[in-house]
Design a protein around this motif. Structure first.
Motif, PDB file in Angstrom:
ATOM      1  N   HIS A  76      -0.402   1.090   8.672  1.00 57.21           N
ATOM      2  CA  HIS A  76      -1.760   0.756   9.121  1.00 57.21           C
ATOM      3  C   HIS A  76      -1.858   0.842  10.638  1.00 57.21           C
ATOM      4  O   HIS A  76      -2.296  -0.089  11.298  1.00 57.21           O
TER       5      HIS A  76
ATOM      6  N   HIS B 223       0.816  -1.220   0.000  1.00 61.40           N
ATOM      7  CA  HIS B 223       0.000   0.000   0.000  1.00 61.40           C
ATOM      8  C   HIS B 223       0.848   1.267   0.000  1.00 61.40           C
ATOM      9  O   HIS B 223       0.417   2.321  -0.452  1.00 61.40           O
TER      10      HIS B 223
ATOM     11  N   HIS C 190       1.849   2.720   2.840  1.00 66.37           N
ATOM     12  CA  HIS C 190       1.570   3.529   4.029  1.00 66.37           C
ATOM     13  C   HIS C 190       1.375   2.620   5.243  1.00 66.37           C
ATOM     14  O   HIS C 190       1.178   1.415   5.101  1.00 66.37           O
TER      15      HIS C 190
ATOM     16  N   CYS D  49      -7.485   1.329  -1.446  1.00 65.36           N
ATOM     17  CA  CYS D  49      -6.254   0.537  -1.452  1.00 65.36           C
ATOM     18  C   CYS D  49      -6.466  -0.686  -2.329  1.00 65.36           C
ATOM     19  O   CYS D  49      -7.518  -1.325  -2.270  1.00 65.36           O
TER      20      CYS D  49
ATOM     21  N   CYS E 181      -7.354   0.157   6.254  1.00 66.04           N
ATOM     22  CA  CYS E 181      -7.356   1.480   5.624  1.00 66.04           C
ATOM     23  C   CYS E 181      -8.536   1.659   4.673  1.00 66.04           C
ATOM     24  O   CYS E 181      -8.754   2.716   4.129  1.00 66.04           O
TER      25      CYS E 181
END
Ligand code: ZN
Length: 167
Positions: free
Chosen positions: A150, A146, A148, A162, A158
């Protein structure tokens, strides 16, 4: 190469010591290293810090929200903008309907025209972060895909937007 997720609290001040923003009192921030989730200079300063570390990290504007660009200041007819009512210098609003439209700041009001500044409100500002690192852990595969974090333990879903959630 393995990447980490770092969770931290911060207090952000400008060069005069005024508090601009802080996470303290709310949820801490979690980010994936190399994910571009926090400003470049802050990520550099946090790199390698262990959980429990407190530090002050100075970030020059160029490694935060960039230098100001005066070509981003433009005159616009007020009637063309999605705003109603009185507008004053210092007012901020989104220059579009969607949530990621840039925030613009009103620098001046001249009759039917507004002087709008599309620079980030913190462009040209040297920042000073006081941080406390709460946790450092290896990123999950899903986080790496992703791009990023979580949440503190990787538990946060998220949601839409995604790839692996089908949305
Ligand atoms: Zn995600």
């Amino acid at each position: 190469m393995s990447r980490n997720v770092v969770t931290f609290h911060y207090t952000l001040r400008d060069a005069d010591g005024r508090i601009l923003d802080a996470s303290t009192g709310g949820d801490p921030i979690s980010y994936l290293e190399g994910g571009g989730q926090i400003v470049e200079g802050l990520e550099e300063g946090l790199r390698g810090l262990a959980a429990g570390t407190r530090a002050e990290i100075g970030v020059p504007a160029v490694k935060a929200y960039g230098e100001r660009d005066e070509t981003q200041v433009q005159r616009v007819l007020k009637s063309l903008l999605p705003i109603e009512g009185e507008v004053r210098p210092g007012d901020q609003f989104r220059a579009g309907e969607d949530a990621f439209a840039p925030i613009v700041t009103v620098r001046g009001v001249e009759g039917e025209e507004l002087l709008l500044d599309a620079n980030h409100p913190l462009a040209g500002v040297d920042l000073n972060f006081e941080v406390e690192v709460l946790a450092v852990r290896a990123a999950t595969d899903e986080e790496c895909v992703h791009g990023h974090a979580h949440g503190t333990g990787g538990e946060k879903d998220c949601g839409e937007g995604c790839g692996c959630h089908g949305g």
